[in-house]
Structures are given as structure tokens and as C-alpha cells.
Enzyme design. Structure first.
Site, PDB file in Angstrom:
ATOM      1  N   HIS A  82      -6.105   8.854  -2.984  1.00 19.36           N
ATOM      2  CA  HIS A  82      -5.127   7.747  -2.820  1.00 19.36           C
ATOM      3  C   HIS A  82      -4.306   7.646  -4.189  1.00 19.36           C
ATOM      4  CE1 HIS A  82      -3.662   3.494  -2.362  1.00 19.36           C
ATOM      5  NE2 HIS A  82      -3.988   3.472  -3.494  1.00 19.36           N
ATOM      6  N   ASP A 161      -7.648  -8.100   3.592  1.00 21.97           N
ATOM      7  CA  ASP A 161      -6.922  -7.463   2.643  1.00 21.97           C
ATOM      8  C   ASP A 161      -5.235  -7.766   2.869  1.00 21.97           C
ATOM      9  OD1 ASP A 161      -6.081  -6.157   0.097  1.00 21.97           O
ATOM     10  OD2 ASP A 161      -5.162  -4.861   1.649  1.00 21.97           O
ATOM     11  N   ARG A 168      -0.546 -12.513  -2.266  1.00 22.49           N
ATOM     12  CA  ARG A 168      -0.436 -12.049  -3.508  1.00 22.49           C
ATOM     13  C   ARG A 168       0.809 -11.617  -4.027  1.00 22.49           C
ATOM     14  NH1 ARG A 168      -4.205  -7.743  -4.052  1.00 22.49           N
ATOM     15  NH2 ARG A 168      -3.673  -7.384  -6.270  1.00 22.49           N
ATOM     16  N   LYS A 187      -9.779  -0.804   1.690  1.00 15.20           N
ATOM     17  CA  LYS A 187      -8.948   0.047   2.824  1.00 15.20           C
ATOM     18  C   LYS A 187      -9.672   1.451   2.722  1.00 15.20           C
ATOM     19  CE  LYS A 187      -5.233  -1.504   0.937  1.00 15.20           C
ATOM     20  NZ  LYS A 187      -4.079  -2.318   0.613  1.00 15.20           N
TER      21      LYS A 187
HETATM   22  N1  URA Z   1      -1.944  -1.692  -3.757  1.00 16.48           N
HETATM   23  C1  URA Z   1      -2.917  -2.403  -2.920  1.00 16.48           C
HETATM   24  O1  URA Z   1      -3.025  -1.725  -1.782  1.00 16.48           O
HETATM   25  N2  URA Z   1      -3.320  -3.422  -3.356  1.00 16.48           N
HETATM   26  C2  URA Z   1      -2.855  -3.745  -4.563  1.00 16.48           C
HETATM   27  O2  URA Z   1      -3.592  -4.864  -4.801  1.00 16.48           O
HETATM   28  C3  URA Z   1      -2.027  -3.238  -5.214  1.00 16.48           C
HETATM   29  C4  URA Z   1      -1.606  -1.935  -4.792  1.00 16.48           C
END
Ligand code: URA
Length: 438
Positions: A82, A161, A168, A187
């Protein structure tokens, strides 16, 4: 439990219990918590902080708000990479087929580009027909058939999320490490992995531009991965200039196919070098190699023999795309574009290329999006012809813009000029790998 009591507790700086956090995440998924209550709690978390236990419990609850994949029927180690996102960061397209050719199963759930950073799904969609919206069953089938699959986050992966991240993003509460960690790891852990490599970018074009912050994020991500029983390592890598040769979706896929075909240009070498380094770490973490040197030898053989390219070809076919781009990568490049050369106004050494500015220019050409609902033009892009450390004479080509109109080209040229610094003294190429946490 009443949302207002939980919000009040965090507002007053107290740590939430596991049950309170579970109630919050449950309320996000069922709709029992209103958006304004979710954002109030998240803002209180942002301001008053989270303990390590709170961070782990949020991660766990967001992870289990959806499906956790089970690939135990695949007799291979499962691993993924990632990246926190950068400009020209296209290594997933090399790492996934390379790792698969070595016997790793890579169930890669990727994202779209937002702001100046690109996204793997947008890049893949520049291959005609390529489907990045696989059902869970199809995803599993593709991983089983060719060793890797690349798809988007479905409703069933960490839905809490998805909801919280969107709020957010709209309420200035993204840049807080414990929330970032919970978001990313909920994730990634849903992929049912044995091992995970994290590429945490640092520098002007990165999500975290300060090196110290990137290290803190890397440490927190690694700690969380280990806490959940996944062998995890993070590498902090430079985003002081765009990675490799191209920025822009179809151009980046072109660069990757050329690399897999062993036909890359020198400016693309760092894309291969970083991909090799990250994949080598995957091999060591999954026990397929004893050390980095053995891993590199394996990878070199898989790359040079064309096995990684064949994995990519098989994957493209399985995901509905046109696999002939592997034979003829030129097909990826739209020829009906305005192409403008950016030329050096003075001679010297390229001492800086502001990756953020380059990323913003590609977005302004239509190659990226400012908000999630924007459409993108996969064909536009920018080629970095000269990189930091190169010596140039006045009039030499620094880079090449591909766009739709002469107006766009003129605006891009003016903006890109500000991204370059040319100095009279020799400048060093920045180290690609700045640090690692494992
Ligand atoms: N990428 C994500 O998936 N989540 C975050 O909070 C910041 C970057």
C-alpha cells in the site's frame, strides 16, 4: 449508548471504552448516528487525541464493519503493498505481477486519485475495457487464476471507514495519524493478508510532506499491522520529484508495460528500482526468500524472462481489458493531443522538481480530480525528461506536456516552469529510499 454521551466524554479529553467505540462504529453503519454526531466525535478525537488502545479498537471495529476476505483455499502466501500516494507513483502495476510471478497471491484493493496524487484504479481504466469493479467472487477467481487482482473498495469492505473518511475529508479532520492508520489498515486488513509492505511517501508531493511525520505514520502503521497478526514493514520513500518518467494515467501504464517488457528509458529506472525493492521485501516477509539479495536475484530473473509481463497480460484479460497493450504499448498513448516541450531557460543542474506542482498541473489538464465525483481524462499527462541531478543546457527539454488545447499547454508551461529549479552547482539525485520501519 447515546451518541451525545460518547461525544461528551471525548470532548472532555477522556479515553473511550471498547464498548463505546463499538457502539459508535455500529451507529455509523446502521445510520443511528447522524453525520453531525459522527463529525463532532471525529473532531473531538482529532483535537483531544486517541490512545493506542482506542486506535486499535477503531481499526478493529471498522475492519469488522464489513467482510474480511478469506483466501485460505489458495495455497500461497497472501501479501500486498500500500502506498500513501504520490505523483507518478505507479509501482502497484509492476509489483503485483512481479510478486504473482514469484508465487505470492496479491488481492489488491486500490483507490482512485484525489487532488494531486494519482490512483491505481484510474490508471488501470486507461486500458480499454479493464474492469476495476469486481464482485467478491470474481476478485477471488482472478487472484486464483493469475496470482493477483486489482479492484476498488466495495460496499462490503470496511463500510464504516468509507462513511467516516468522506466526512473527515469534508471537515478538515484527515491529517491525524491514529485516524489515518485506522482508515488505511481497516481496508488492508480486510484483504486477509499474511504480509503487508507500506510505502510511506515523504516530500513536497506526498500526503505527509515532513520526514518526521512520515516516520511517525510508518511506525504507527507497522505497529497496527503487527498487532493484527500481519507481518508488516514500511519504507519511507522520496516524493521530492515525480517518480520515474511519466505522470498521467495512460502514460503511467505505458511506462509500466515498457518496464515489464525490458524496454524502459533511463528516467523510468527509479520506478523499476522502487518496485523491485518493495517486492523483494514482500518475498522476504512471506518467506519466499531468505534475504534481500536472494529476493532480488529471483525478481531479476522473473522480470528479465518476461514472466511478470505474462502475469500482467493474463490479469488484463481476466479483468476484461485489452491484453494486446502488452505487445504494443503505443496503443495506450493517444496521438491526437497537443504536445508541448518545456525547455530550460538557462543551463546548469536540475536541483528541484516540485512534485506537488507537477501533480497539480496534470489535475488541471483533466488528468486528476479535485473532488471524488469529477471525471478524468486518462490521456493527458507529463513526461519528466530531465530529473534532479541532470545537467542541462539552455534550450534543452526538461519535460513534455500532452494535453487537449493550446491554451492548456500555455498555462501548463507557465505553471511547470515554477516547478523547476536550475542551479549552477552540481545537484545530487535524492535517495529514493529514505528509511524503513519493520
Ligand atoms: N488514505 C486513507 O485511506 N485514509 C486516510 O485517512 C488517509 C489517506
Amino acid at each position: 449508548m447515546r451518541p451525545q454521551n460518547i461525544i461528551e466524554k471525548k470532548r472532555d479529553g477522556k479515553a473511550l471504552s471498547d464498548a463505546e467505540i463499538a457502539s459508535f462504529i455500529d451507529g455509523v453503519c446502521t445510520g443511528a448516528w447522524e453525520d453531525y454526531q459522527i463529525t463532532a466525535l471525529v473532531m473531538a478525537m482529532f483535537i483531544n487525541g486517541l490512545t493506542t488502545n482506542e486506535q486499535n479498537v477503531i481499526t478493529r471495529e471498522m475492519l469488522h464493519s464489513g467482510k474480511v476476505m478469506d483466501f485460505s483455499d489458495i495455497d500461497a502466501p497472501k501479501a500486498d503493498k500500500h502506498s500513501t500516494g504520490g505523483v507518478g507513483d505507479k509501482t502497484s502495476l509492476i509489483i503485483a505481477p512481479l510478486a504473482a510471478s514469484c508465487g505470492i497471491a496479491v488481492p489488491m484493493i486500490s483507490g482512485r486519485g484525489l487532488g494531486h496524487t494519482g490512483g491505481t484504479l484510474d490508471k488501470l481504466e486507461s486500458i480499454k475495457g479493464y474492469n476495476v469493479n469486481l464482485s467478491t467472487e470474481r476478485f477471488r477467481h482472478v487472484v486464483k487464476s493469475c496470482g493477483f487482482a486489482m479492484t476498488g473498495q466495495t460496499e462490503s469492505i470496511a463500510p464504516a471507514d468509507k462513511k467516516i473518511y468522506a466526512l473527515r475529508d469534508a471537515t478538515a479532520t484527515v491529517p491525524y495519524i491514529p485516524l489515518i492508520v485506522a482508515s488505511i489498515m481497516s481496508k488492508k486488513l480486510a484483504e486477509g493478508l499474511d504480509a503487508l509492505i507500506l510505502d510511506v511517501k515523504t516530500g513536497l508531493g506526498a500526503f505527509m510532506s515532513r520526514f518526521e511525520d512520515s516516520v511517525k505514520l510508518a511506525e504507527a502503521l507497522v505497529m497496527t499491522g503487527k498487532e493484527f497478526g500481519v507481518r508488516t514493514e514500511a519504507v519511507i520513500t522520496s516524493m521530492d520529484q515525480p517518480l520515474g518518467q511519466f505522470v498521467g494515467n495512460s502514460h503511467e501504464v505505458y511506462e509500466c508495460v515498457k518496464i515489464l517488457r525490458n524496454e524502459m528509458s533511463e528516467t523510468a529506472r527509479e520506478t523499476l528500482d522502487l518496485s523491485m525493492d518493495l517486492t523483494a521485501r514482500m518475498l522476504v516477509l512471506t518467506g519466499l526468500a531468505d534475504d534481500a539479495s536472494e529476493a532480488r536475484n529471483i525478481l531479476r530473473a522473473k522480470h528479465e524472462s518476461g514472466e511478470a509481463l505474462e502475469r500482467f497480460r493474463a490479469n488484463i484479460a481476466l479483468q476484461g481489458g485489452d491484453p494486446s497493450v502488452c505487445d504494443n504499448p503505443e496503443k495506450l498513448i493517444e496521438r491526437d493531443l497537443v504536445v508541448l516541450d518545456l525547455r530550460a531557460e538557462s543551463g546548469g543542474y536540475v536541483s528541484a522538481i516540485d512534485a506537488l506542482k507537477v501533480g497539480e498541473v496534470v489535475v488541471s489538464l483533466g488528468g486528476g480530480r479535485l473532488k471524488a465525483s469529477d471525471d478524468i481524462d486518462p490521456c493527458v499527462g507529463y513526461e519528466c525528461v530531465a530529473k534532479i541531478g541532470d545537467s542541462v543546457n539552455e534550450g534543452d527539454i526538461l519535460g513534455r506536456v500532452s494535453c487537449r488545447t493550446l491554451d492548456q499547454a500555455a498555462q501548463a508551461e507557465a505553471a511547470l516552469r515554477k516547478a523547476y529549479s536550475i542551479s549552477s552547482s552540481r545537484a545530487e539525485s535524492p535517495a529514493l529510499i529514505r528509511d524503513s520501519v519493520g
